[in-house]
Design a protein around this motif. Structure first.
Motif, PDB file in Angstrom:
ATOM      1  N   ASN A  26       8.440   8.473  -4.255  1.00  0.00           N
ATOM      2  CA  ASN A  26       9.532   8.272  -3.288  1.00  0.00           C
ATOM      3  C   ASN A  26       9.950   9.595  -2.648  1.00  0.00           C
ATOM      4  N   LEU A  27       9.981  10.642  -3.473  1.00  0.00           N
ATOM      5  CA  LEU A  27      10.353  11.955  -2.918  1.00  0.00           C
ATOM      6  C   LEU A  27       9.320  12.424  -1.891  1.00  0.00           C
ATOM      7  N   VAL A  28       8.057  12.186  -2.206  1.00  0.00           N
ATOM      8  CA  VAL A  28       6.995  12.568  -1.266  1.00  0.00           C
ATOM      9  C   VAL A  28       7.212  11.833   0.059  1.00  0.00           C
ATOM     10  N   GLY A  29       7.517  10.523  -0.059  1.00  0.00           N
ATOM     11  CA  GLY A  29       7.760   9.722   1.149  1.00  0.00           C
ATOM     12  C   GLY A  29       8.903  10.296   1.972  1.00  0.00           C
ATOM     13  N   MET A  30       9.987  10.658   1.289  1.00  0.00           N
ATOM     14  CA  MET A  30      11.147  11.191   2.015  1.00  0.00           C
ATOM     15  C   MET A  30      10.810  12.504   2.700  1.00  0.00           C
ATOM     16  N   MET A  31      10.083  13.340   1.985  1.00  0.00           N
ATOM     17  CA  MET A  31       9.753  14.648   2.543  1.00  0.00           C
ATOM     18  C   MET A  31       8.816  14.478   3.746  1.00  0.00           C
ATOM     19  N   LEU A  32       7.894  13.501   3.657  1.00  0.00           N
ATOM     20  CA  LEU A  32       6.998  13.256   4.789  1.00  0.00           C
ATOM     21  C   LEU A  32       7.801  12.795   5.996  1.00  0.00           C
ATOM     22  N   GLU A  33       8.751  11.877   5.748  1.00  0.00           N
ATOM     23  CA  GLU A  33       9.596  11.415   6.856  1.00  0.00           C
ATOM     24  C   GLU A  33      10.385  12.577   7.425  1.00  0.00           C
ATOM     25  N   LEU A  64      17.408  13.861  -3.001  1.00  0.00           N
ATOM     26  CA  LEU A  64      17.644  12.468  -2.600  1.00  0.00           C
ATOM     27  C   LEU A  64      18.856  12.379  -1.676  1.00  0.00           C
ATOM     28  N   GLN A  65      19.882  13.146  -1.982  1.00  0.00           N
ATOM     29  CA  GLN A  65      21.093  13.133  -1.157  1.00  0.00           C
ATOM     30  C   GLN A  65      20.793  13.662   0.244  1.00  0.00           C
ATOM     31  N   SER A  66      20.007  14.729   0.305  1.00  0.00           N
ATOM     32  CA  SER A  66      19.671  15.294   1.610  1.00  0.00           C
ATOM     33  C   SER A  66      18.843  14.303   2.419  1.00  0.00           C
ATOM     34  N   ALA A  67      17.916  13.632   1.714  1.00  0.00           N
ATOM     35  CA  ALA A  67      17.085  12.657   2.420  1.00  0.00           C
ATOM     36  C   ALA A  67      17.963  11.529   2.969  1.00  0.00           C
ATOM     37  N   LYS A  68      19.005  11.178   2.206  1.00  0.00           N
ATOM     38  CA  LYS A  68      19.906  10.115   2.663  1.00  0.00           C
ATOM     39  C   LYS A  68      20.679  10.580   3.909  1.00  0.00           C
ATOM     40  N   ALA A  69      21.098  11.828   3.890  1.00  0.00           N
ATOM     41  CA  ALA A  69      21.828  12.363   5.048  1.00  0.00           C
ATOM     42  C   ALA A  69      20.904  12.397   6.263  1.00  0.00           C
ATOM     43  N   MET A  70      19.670  12.780   6.017  1.00  0.00           N
ATOM     44  CA  MET A  70      18.694  12.814   7.120  1.00  0.00           C
ATOM     45  C   MET A  70      18.511  11.403   7.698  1.00  0.00           C
ATOM     46  N   LEU A  94      21.585  19.676   4.434  1.00  0.00           N
ATOM     47  CA  LEU A  94      21.356  20.524   3.251  1.00  0.00           C
ATOM     48  C   LEU A  94      22.309  20.186   2.119  1.00  0.00           C
ATOM     49  N   SER A  95      23.549  19.855   2.468  1.00  0.00           N
ATOM     50  CA  SER A  95      24.502  19.556   1.397  1.00  0.00           C
ATOM     51  C   SER A  95      24.514  18.067   1.065  1.00  0.00           C
ATOM     52  N   GLY A  96      23.655  17.295   1.713  1.00  0.00           N
ATOM     53  CA  GLY A  96      23.535  15.870   1.392  1.00  0.00           C
ATOM     54  C   GLY A  96      24.754  15.063   1.784  1.00  0.00           C
ATOM     55  N   ASN A  97      25.421  15.464   2.877  1.00  0.00           N
ATOM     56  CA  ASN A  97      26.618  14.746   3.290  1.00  0.00           C
ATOM     57  C   ASN A  97      26.252  13.759   4.407  1.00  0.00           C
ATOM     58  N   ALA A 104      17.005  20.478  14.242  1.00  0.00           N
ATOM     59  CA  ALA A 104      18.003  20.438  13.159  1.00  0.00           C
ATOM     60  C   ALA A 104      17.472  19.712  11.925  1.00  0.00           C
ATOM     61  N   LEU A 105      17.013  18.475  12.128  1.00  0.00           N
ATOM     62  CA  LEU A 105      16.670  17.662  10.948  1.00  0.00           C
ATOM     63  C   LEU A 105      15.423  18.178  10.233  1.00  0.00           C
ATOM     64  N   ILE A 106      14.376  18.416  10.998  1.00  0.00           N
ATOM     65  CA  ILE A 106      13.131  18.854  10.340  1.00  0.00           C
ATOM     66  C   ILE A 106      13.310  20.219   9.667  1.00  0.00           C
ATOM     67  N   PRO A 107      13.895  21.207  10.334  1.00  0.00           N
ATOM     68  CA  PRO A 107      14.092  22.490   9.616  1.00  0.00           C
ATOM     69  C   PRO A 107      14.962  22.324   8.370  1.00  0.00           C
ATOM     70  N   ALA A 108      15.968  21.454   8.429  1.00  0.00           N
ATOM     71  CA  ALA A 108      16.840  21.268   7.259  1.00  0.00           C
ATOM     72  C   ALA A 108      16.052  20.679   6.094  1.00  0.00           C
ATOM     73  N   MET A 109      15.240  19.643   6.384  1.00  0.00           N
ATOM     74  CA  MET A 109      14.473  19.031   5.286  1.00  0.00           C
ATOM     75  C   MET A 109      13.390  19.976   4.774  1.00  0.00           C
ATOM     76  N   THR A 110      12.855  20.802   5.649  1.00  0.00           N
ATOM     77  CA  THR A 110      11.862  21.789   5.204  1.00  0.00           C
ATOM     78  C   THR A 110      12.527  22.754   4.226  1.00  0.00           C
ATOM     79  N   GLU A 111      13.760  23.132   4.552  1.00  0.00           N
ATOM     80  CA  GLU A 111      14.502  24.037   3.675  1.00  0.00           C
ATOM     81  C   GLU A 111      14.808  23.354   2.325  1.00  0.00           C
ATOM     82  N   VAL A 112      15.136  22.056   2.382  1.00  0.00           N
ATOM     83  CA  VAL A 112      15.402  21.312   1.141  1.00  0.00           C
ATOM     84  C   VAL A 112      14.163  21.373   0.238  1.00  0.00           C
ATOM     85  N   GLY A 113      13.000  21.147   0.851  1.00  0.00           N
ATOM     86  CA  GLY A 113      11.753  21.196   0.088  1.00  0.00           C
ATOM     87  C   GLY A 113      11.559  22.563  -0.550  1.00  0.00           C
TER      88      GLY A 113
END
Ligand code: B12
Length: 656
Positions: free
Chosen positions: A551-558, A507-513, A456-459, A484-493
């Motif tokens: 690109n954002l759509v791609g990250m969110m799908l992943e 983008l930062q969150s996707a990088k952390a994921m 969530l914090s993109g670390n 952990a990962l999927i719920p976090a990215m869902t929350e980012v969305g």
């Protein structure tokens, strides 16, 4: 007694008039004398070609058809009262339209001035700044030489591919061939200064500070650097602004310059490109300086940005701009903005490039212009213009309709002016205090909770460390992924949808994921217990180079468990077919940002049918001009407004 003049819509003599410079203002001797005596309107050659009505007379108050920057454009923009008519306010008009209008190739400064005068503007536009420098242009073209080049009349232009980075670090910064602002080409300003007829001024188009920085860094890398290397970001803004301010000083020396437009797209249809805090820290101080220098020379400062600016309208006004352009209809309510801020800034633009100008009829364009003039024109303070620019894909007749409508409906006093303000709901402006008010994802102190927090914090480095820790403690990779990962990215969305996260945070969150996925993916594959949600072939359709949203759509799908095959931008239908076949894809996801290129979505769907694949794959579409109705029209299975909704839609399409 009021003096009226009679306007022969088309006099037979016009048909015989040859197109030349003098015909803007003069015509056959007898008509000219008659016109002078009776204060007739002297139609431009263009009017004659495009009106079918002969000898229809209309009663209109006398209005000069000559450029009148001081009493028309400036009066309107600075809200000094009603001018004689609503001014035109576009800055970028594609060369193909200018040439068609003139009926010959546009080659010289004389041609350029002639176009702007004949078309009814009070200024001629001259572009200068980093965007026109060969250093930046050359660098762009070199980096993406394999890229489709788009032919703009006689000039070729190209854009940097989003994830290619020209300036990654301090070494690149030092090595970059920064242009010397004193060596840029100011010859247009010199030529136009000599050529502009009385009453006309030059509009300097100065671009850009925010855009130049991220074009050079690539948006993704720029976004990363906002948190990881703010010193480089600071340095970039400083350098770019220093160049642009020197350019500004140079053009302000020309007496004939009456206004300067600073164009910098800080927003898109849904939100700001970066957070208001980042804008306030890195960008607005320079905007303030731009406006200050323009005012110090007694000229007008105009700001242009696409997209949804509501959140920072007060900031832009505080920067000192006199007017704002272009109020993209999909993103902003121009009428509400005029009511809220009309006493503080001039309002320019809004004629819809998404539908009316590009897909509507000339009659629809005239009707929309008329409505805008009547709603926004009373009291002055409004200039009629497109909601961005007039690109080559606006049909020529629609461009003419826009020009014509200021003559047809824009003469003061306005015939159809709206009655003064019935109450409208104010535009929703989110402030910093509003942020982070939504219920957060429940996060505990466990290692999975901390991993969620890291995403969530993109670390990214914490995400990697915590994933390794979780694996060492015996937690199954699939559990890490699903809990952990999927719920976090869902929350980012969700946070992006509610306007709490901006593109850089996503983008930062996707990088952390990704840092976490890199560690667990081989283990999941090796375990043979791969739970694949589905495969998506993703791409921006042919002719379109926009890829930040894709690109954002791609990250969110992943992030929601899909495997994504990203074909990039400008993808021809055949390439989608090949990728679907090669990967046994479940979904084709198409992105388009231009009204013209979105039609290519249909071409992809047709190609899928021809290849016998349509029954096997679902098709989802998205991008700024796309909507649910369009998705239905082209036969797609679904549309989503943003990346998060796109990922949810994809899950639905595969029955999850
Ligand atoms: C940045 C930008 C550019 C950059 C693109 C850089 C890049 N690498 O992508 C550059 C400078 C290159 C550019 C060029 C042009 N641009 Co431009 N650009 C923009 C701008 C300002 C922001 C786009 C963006 O990145 N938004 C941020 C992302 C996150 O949002 P997004 O793309 O909309 O994506 C979100 C959703 O739409 C959705 N989504 C997107 N794709 C998909 C796909 C699926 C399957 C799903 C489900 C969802 C989905 O999810 C995303 C995330 O939430 C927009 C303004 C706007 N209002 O959008 C204009 C805009 C798109 N551009 C426009 C124009 C006119 C142009 C040019 C023709 C300009 C010119 N006169 O030359 C050229 C065309 C180049 C080409 N052939 O493609 C117009 C298009 C108008 C129209 N309706 O036709 C816009 C709308 C500006 C305007 N005010 O009118 N542009």
């Amino acid at each position: 007694m009021d003096r009226f003049w009679y306007r022969p819509k088309v006099h037979p003599v016009w048909g015989r008039i040859r197109r030349n410079w003098r015909q803007n203002f003069t015509c056959s001797r007898s008509i000219y004398r008659g016109a002078k005596k009776h204060q007739w309107y002297l139609p431009r050659v263009e009017d004659c070609f495009h009106s079918r009505t002969f000898f229809r007379f209309s009663r209109r108050p006398a209005v000069s058809q000559h450029p009148d920057f001081e009493n028309r454009f400036k009066r309107a923009v600075l809200r000094l009262g009603e001018p004689d008519r609503v001014p035109l306010g576009d800055v970028t008009i594609d060369i193909t339209h200018k040439q068609k209008f003139l009926g010959r190739p546009l080659r010289t400064p004389e041609d350029e001035v002639e176009f702007w005068v004949k078309a009814g503007f009070d200024y001629v536009v001259a572009e200068v700044g980093l965007q026109t420098s060969t250093a930046i242009q050359g660098a762009k073209v070199n980096v993406e030489a394999q890229y489709a080049l788009f032919d703009y009349g006689e000039t070729e232009r190209a854009w940097v591919e989003e994830n290619k980075t020209l300036i990654r670090d301090e070494a690149d910064f030092e090595a970059f061939p920064w242009p010397n602002p004193d060596q840029l080409d100011y010859s247009k300003f010199e030529a136009y200064s000599r050529l502009v007829p009385p009453g006309m001024k030059i509009m300097g188009a100065l671009g850009k500070i925010f855009n130049s920085v991220w074009w050079l860094m690539g948006f993704q890398h720029f976004a990363e650097c906002l948190t990881e290397n703010p010193a480089l970001v600071e340095k970039m803004f400083h350098k770019v602004a220093e160049i642009q301010l020197r350019v500004l000083d140079r053009i302000l020396e020309f007496d004939a310059v009456g206004a300067v437009t600073h164009a910098d797209d800080i927003a898109y249809s849904e939100a700001l490109m970066i957070s208001p805090d980042h804008l306030r820290r890195y960008v607005f101080p320079w905007f303030k300086e731009v406006a200050h220098r323009i005012h110090a020379k007694g000229k007008i400062a105009i700001f242009h940005s696409d997209g949804k600016l509501d959140q920072v309208m007060p900031d832009l006004i505080a920067c000192g701009f006199d007017a704002i352009h272009p109020f993209e209809p999909k993103a902003m309510d121009i009428v509400a903005n005029k009511r809220m801020y009309g006493d503080k800034i001039g309002i320019i633009g809004n004629i819809d490039l998404g539908y009316t100008l590009t897909r509507g009829t000339p009659e629809e364009v005239m009707a929309e212009c008329r409505q805008r003039i009547n709603e926004l024109g009373p009291g002055g303070g409004y200039c009629l213009a497109s909601s961005n620019s007039i690109p080559e894909y606006v049909p020529y007749e629609n461009f003419l309709a826009l020009l014509k409508s200021v003559h047809e409906y824009g003469h003061y006093p306005l015939a159809g002016a709206a009655q003064p303000a019935e109450e409208v709901a104010p535009v929703e402006v989110r402030t910093e205090e509003d942020a982070h008010t939504s219920p957060a994802l429940e996060i505990d102190d466990s290692v999975l909770g901390q991993l969620m927090e890291a995403v969530l914090s993109g670390n990214a480095s914490n995400a990697g460390k915590l994933t390794a820790e979780a694996l060492e403690s015996g937690i199954e990779p699939q559990i890490i992924f699903n809990q952990a990962l999927i719920p976090a990215m869902t929350e980012v969305g969700r946070l992006m949808e509610t306007g709490e996260y901006f593109i850089p945070q996503v983008l930062q969150s996707a990088k952390a994921m990704s840092a976490a996925v890199e560690l667990i993916k081989p283990l999941i594959l090796a375990s043979g217990r791969v739970e694949r949600v589905g495969k998506v072939v993703l791409g921006t359709v042919q002719g379109d180079l926009h890829d930040i949203g894709k690109n954002l759509v791609g990250m969110m799908l992943e992030g929601r468990g899909f495997e994504v095959i990203d074909l990039g931008v400008n993808v021809p239908p055949q390439k989608f077919i090949e990728a679907v076949q090669a990967n046994q894809a479940d979904i084709v996801a198409l992105s388009a940002l231009l009204t013209t290129t979105m039609l290519n979505m249909k071409a992809v769907i047709e190609a899928l049918k021809e290849a016998g694949l349509r029954e096997r794959v679902k098709v989802m579409v998205g991008g700024a001009p796309v909507d649910a109705r369009f998705a239905d029209e082209v036969g797609a299975d679904g549309f989503a407004l943003n990346a998060a909704a796109g990922a949810s839609l994809a899950l639905k399409l595969v029955g999850r």
